[in-house]
Structures are given as structure tokens and as C-alpha cells.
Design an enzyme around this catalytic site. Structure first.
Site: not given
Ligand code: NAD
Length: 430
Positions: A120
Site C-alpha cells: 500500500k
Molecule cells: P472514493 O474516494 O471513490 O469514495 C469514498 C466515499 O466515501 C465518498 O463518497 C466520500 O464522500 C465518502 N466519505 C469520505 N469520508 C466520509 C465520512 N467521514 N463519512 C462518510 N462518507 C465519507 O473511495 P473508494 O475507492 O470508493 O474507497 C472507499 C473504501 O473502499 C476505502 O476504504 C477503500 O480503501 C476501499 N476499497 C476500495 C477499492 C477500490 O477498488 N476503489 C477496493 C477495495 C477497497
């Protein structure tokens, strides 16, 4: 729990810091290691990251001044293959957080049995404050600083919080310029036009949908009439919400960093996506009542999908959670003490390292396609993703039943067992 006298445990703080992600990960790791009766040598190896890089990232800002950011890349374990893991740009990035996320990537790749280790990275910054040019210079300088570890056979980044296809394109270009030829397989989550995989953008949300569907089948809950709340409306949350709606479930609540919205009759996700495309955030979305992110987690829904940040389900709110199923779209949304409370309540928790593994699975497909130089149709990507997610879900479920543990512990045990087996075969190079 079985006691394992032969394991020498490092001194641990007697009071677990519930919200330290590294401690949260280690708490689960230790429990699984004990149940596996892991030998002390391998236990010690797996408890330590292979490599942690902390680097200064000086950036010429638009105003002509130089600002120095801190960049981090952690390779947790590469015994099963090249390190794999996203890069996040966020003010809250820390070495502890990145190390925990790198370890989670190691276990995640092992749970779905793809030939990668875990890594990471992150840069401590507020990306919303940076102009496009500053963001590009930051990305390229960070890439150059970690060039020694990057490579299709050594370390392959991907997008994570606040990074996207465009950032991956800059990383790929910077790496390629240094190598003097184009190397597409050095990152995944690239734009399709430059070697990205069809279906990658939706892969994590799609994987979340697939495991929820399997869980409903397993628990005998009919799809129609089943209600869902999704926290986070970004890449993972918005796709999961849209696909769950498409599947026939009723999404009654969604949220983002500006708060949430609730509608007992169901939120039309297409409208919410349109609203966010126009207004950037859900704030002001008119088709429901406003609720807070805290209220969303405690709604009387059947399925809860935390898909935003870590540590949102803690010992404080876990007693109030009413969902029958929690599918962890985010990494680390539940703290270790909250696990025990949910377990006692009989909540069916599909852990992050299984539930959100669809992203890394299609990243693996992208890497394979780049190396083959031959690209798959979206149908084939989705079909193979389904196969991996369904097989992994049932592997974990069977393991849990066999060892009388919950799905979280089962997924850690299965993953650690697979990584440990490779270490035993490879031995310790002296
Ligand atoms: P992203 O940046 O596209 O979206 C994040 C979302 O969470 C946004 O809607 C944001 O407004 C919201 N958010 C941020 N702070 C917040 C809070 N305090 N309360 C509520 N909502 C809040 O990110 P993503 O890629 O969707 O990732 C989200 C999670 O999923 C992370 O933990 C990431 O590590 C995990 N993840 C992502 C992927 C991927 O392929 N993108 C894969 C595995 C895990």
C-alpha cells in the site's frame, strides 16, 4: 480459544487502541495465528512488513514556492508474488495506516487466491487543495522516489482513496520514461484506452454485490423486500448501491462525507448518481430525508454496506447495529472490539478482505491482460470475477463452519495459512 504456548508474543500495549488500524489488523492476525497454531518463526515473519519506505516529495507549487510532502510505500509480504496495493492521497495517511492496509492486501490476495503479495502507499496531502498541475507533479515525484521497488514483477500500485485512473496514467508514464519503453503492467486501474481492463472501475462494488447475493441465499433471505444502507457514495459504494438496486434489493439510505439521505420506499440510485455528477456531493439531494452518517449505520435495514472509511463501527455503536448482514466495502470499517459485539448479536459480517476483493481480482486480470497483450471482453471479466468471488465466499464459509469461527477469523486463517505454506516451501534464505 485454544492457547498456543510456543508462540512468543511481542510486548503489546495492554490497552488496545481500538482505532489504530495496524493494531486492529494485528489483533485479528494474532487470533488467527493462535487458532492455526502457527510456528513461532513464520509467525514472526508474517508479523513484520518486508519493506517500509518513507520519502520526501518536494513539489513546485503553482505560486512558485516549494512544498515538501511525505510519501509512504509499504511492501508487507511478497512471498506469493509481486506486491499489489493502492495508493491514497489523504491528510490522514500515516505509516501505521499504510502498513495495516498493506497487510490487509496480503491477506486479501491470499483469500481470493491470486498470485500477488500485499502493498500500500500514500502521500500525506489534501488533494482537494491541489491544482491539477500540482497533483501531477506530486504523483510523478512520488513515483520517481519509489522507483526502485516498482515494477510488474515487484510492486504494482492501483487507485485508492482520492486517486484514480488519471493518477495511474501519470504513474505508468513516469515509470515508462525511466525504463525507456512503455510498461503498462506496472499499475492497474488505468484508463481502458491505455491498457486498463474493462470492468475494473465497477469491480469492487460488483464483488460486494456478489457476496451479498450469496449471503442472502445462504441465510434464506429473499431478495425482494430486502433493504440496504450504503455508507460512502464513491467508487465502491455507488457501484454497489446501483448493482444491488438492479438485483432487486431496496436501497433505503446512502451517504457521503457531507451526510446521508433516507427514503423508506427506496432511493432511485440513478437520480443520486446524476445529482452527484452535477453537485459533486449528495448534500441537498431532494428525494429523501437527511440523516447523519452515524444514524445511517444504526438503521433497521437488512444489509449494511460500510464503503467509506475505516473505524466507523466501533464498540460504541456496534450494540445499536440492526442489520442482519454487514458487507465491508471499505477496508477496516469495523474495529476489533466491535467484532466481538456483532458476533454476539449474530450479525453475518462479510469481512473486508473477502467482500471488497473484487477490485484486486480484476486488477490481477488487468495485469494478466497487459502481460499477454491480449484483452478480454467485459462479459469475460465479469464472468471470471463472479467465479472468483463465489468460490472465495464459499471457501471462507466452509472454513468457518469447519473451524467453528466467524467469517472474519476464517478469512484470516485461510489467508495466513496460504501465505505461511509458501514461506515453509521457500524457507528462510540465509
Ligand atoms: P472514493 O474516494 O471513490 O469514495 C469514498 C466515499 O466515501 C465518498 O463518497 C466520500 O464522500 C465518502 N466519505 C469520505 N469520508 C466520509 C465520512 N467521514 N463519512 C462518510 N462518507 C465519507 O473511495 P473508494 O475507492 O470508493 O474507497 C472507499 C473504501 O473502499 C476505502 O476504504 C477503500 O480503501 C476501499 N476499497 C476500495 C477499492 C477500490 O477498488 N476503489 C477496493 C477495495 C477497497
Amino acid at each position: 480459544m485454544q492457547s498456543v504456548p510456543n508462540i512468543v508474543r511481542p510486548d503489546k500495549d495492554p490497552v488496545l487502541n481500538e482505532e489504530n488500524p495496524f493494531e486492529a489488523m494485528m489483533e485479528r492476525f494474532d487470533r488467527a495465528a493462535e487458532l492455526l497454531n502457527l510456528e513461532p518463526g513464520i509467525y514472526a515473519v508474517l508479523r513484520h512488513p518486508e519493506k517500509q519506505i518513507i520519502t520526501s516529495v518536494p513539489v513546485m507549487m503553482d505560486n512558485g514556492e516549494v512544498e515538501v510532502f511525505q510519501g509512504i510505500r509499504v511492501l508487507y509480504n511478497t512471498s506469493r508474488g509481486p506486491a499489489k496495493g493502492g495508493i491514497r492521497f489523504d491528510a490522514k495517511v500515516s505509516l501505521d495506516e499504510v502498513t495495516a492496509l498493506a497487510a490487509w492486501m496480503t491477506w486479501k490476495c491470499a483469500v481470493v487466491d491470486i498470485p500477488f503479495g500485499g502493498a500500500k502507499g500514500g502521500v500525506i496531502c489534501d488533494p482537494y487543495r491541489l491544482s491539477m498541475g500540482e497533483l501531477e507533479r506530486l504523483t510523478r515525484r512520488y513515483t520517481a522516489s519509489i522507483l526502485d521497488v516498482l515494477g510488474p514483477d515487484s510492486d504494482v500500485p492501483a487507485p485508492d482513496v482520492n486517486t484514480n485512473e488519471r493518477v495511474m496514467a501519470w504513474i505508468m508514464d513516469t515509470y515508462s520514461m525511466h525504463m525507456r519503453h512503455t510498461v503498462t503492467s506496472v499499475v492497474t486501474g488505468k484508463p481502458v484506452a491505455m491498457g486498463g481492463s474493462l470492468g475494473r472501475r465497477e469491480a469492487t462494488g460488483r464483488g460486494v454485490k456478489i457476496v451479498i447475493r450469496e449471503a442472502l441465499r445462504e441465510l434464506g433471505i429473499p431478495v425482494h423486500g430486502t433493504t440496504v444502507a450504503v455508507q460512502g457514495f464513491g467508487n465502491v459504494g455507488s457501484v454497489a448501491a446501483r448493482l444491488l438496486e438492479e438485483e432487486g434489493l431496496t436501497v433505503v439510505a446512502i451517504s457521503d462525507m457531507t451526510g446521508g439521505v433516507y427514503n423508506a420506499n427506496g432511493i432511485y440510485i440513478g437520480e443520486a448518481l446524476k445529482w452527484v455528477a452535477e453537485h459533486k456531493f449528495l448534500e441537498g439531494f431532494p428525494h429523501g430525508e437527511p440523516i447523519t452518517n452515524e444514524e445511517l449505520l444504526e438503521l433497521g435495514v437488512d444489509v449494511l454496506v460500510p464503503a467509506a472509511l475505516e473505524n466507523v463501527i466501533t464498540k460504541r455503536n456496534a450494540p445499536n447495529i440492526k442489520a442482519k448482514i454487514i458487507a465491508e466495502g471499505a477496508n477496516g470499517p469495523t474495529t476489533a472490539p466491535a467484532d466481538a459485539i456483532l458476533d454476539e448479536k449474530g450479525v453475518f459480517v462479510i469481512p473486508d478482505i473477502l467482500a471488497n476483493a473484487g477490485g484486486v481480482t480484476v486488477s490481477y486480470f488487468e495485469w494478466v491482460q497487459n502481460r499477454e497483450g491480449y484483452f478480454w471482453s467485459e462479459e469475460l471479466v465479469i464472468k471470471r470475477l463472479r467465479e472468483v468471488m463465489i468460490r472465495s465466499f464459499h471457501n471462507v464459509l466452509d472454513y468457518a463452519r469447519q473451524h467453528h469461527v466467524n467469517l472474519r477469523t476464517a478469512s484470516y486463517m485461510l489467508a495466513i495459512d496460504r501465505v505461511a505454506a509458501v514461506h515453509r516451501m521457500r524457507g528462510i534464505y540465509a
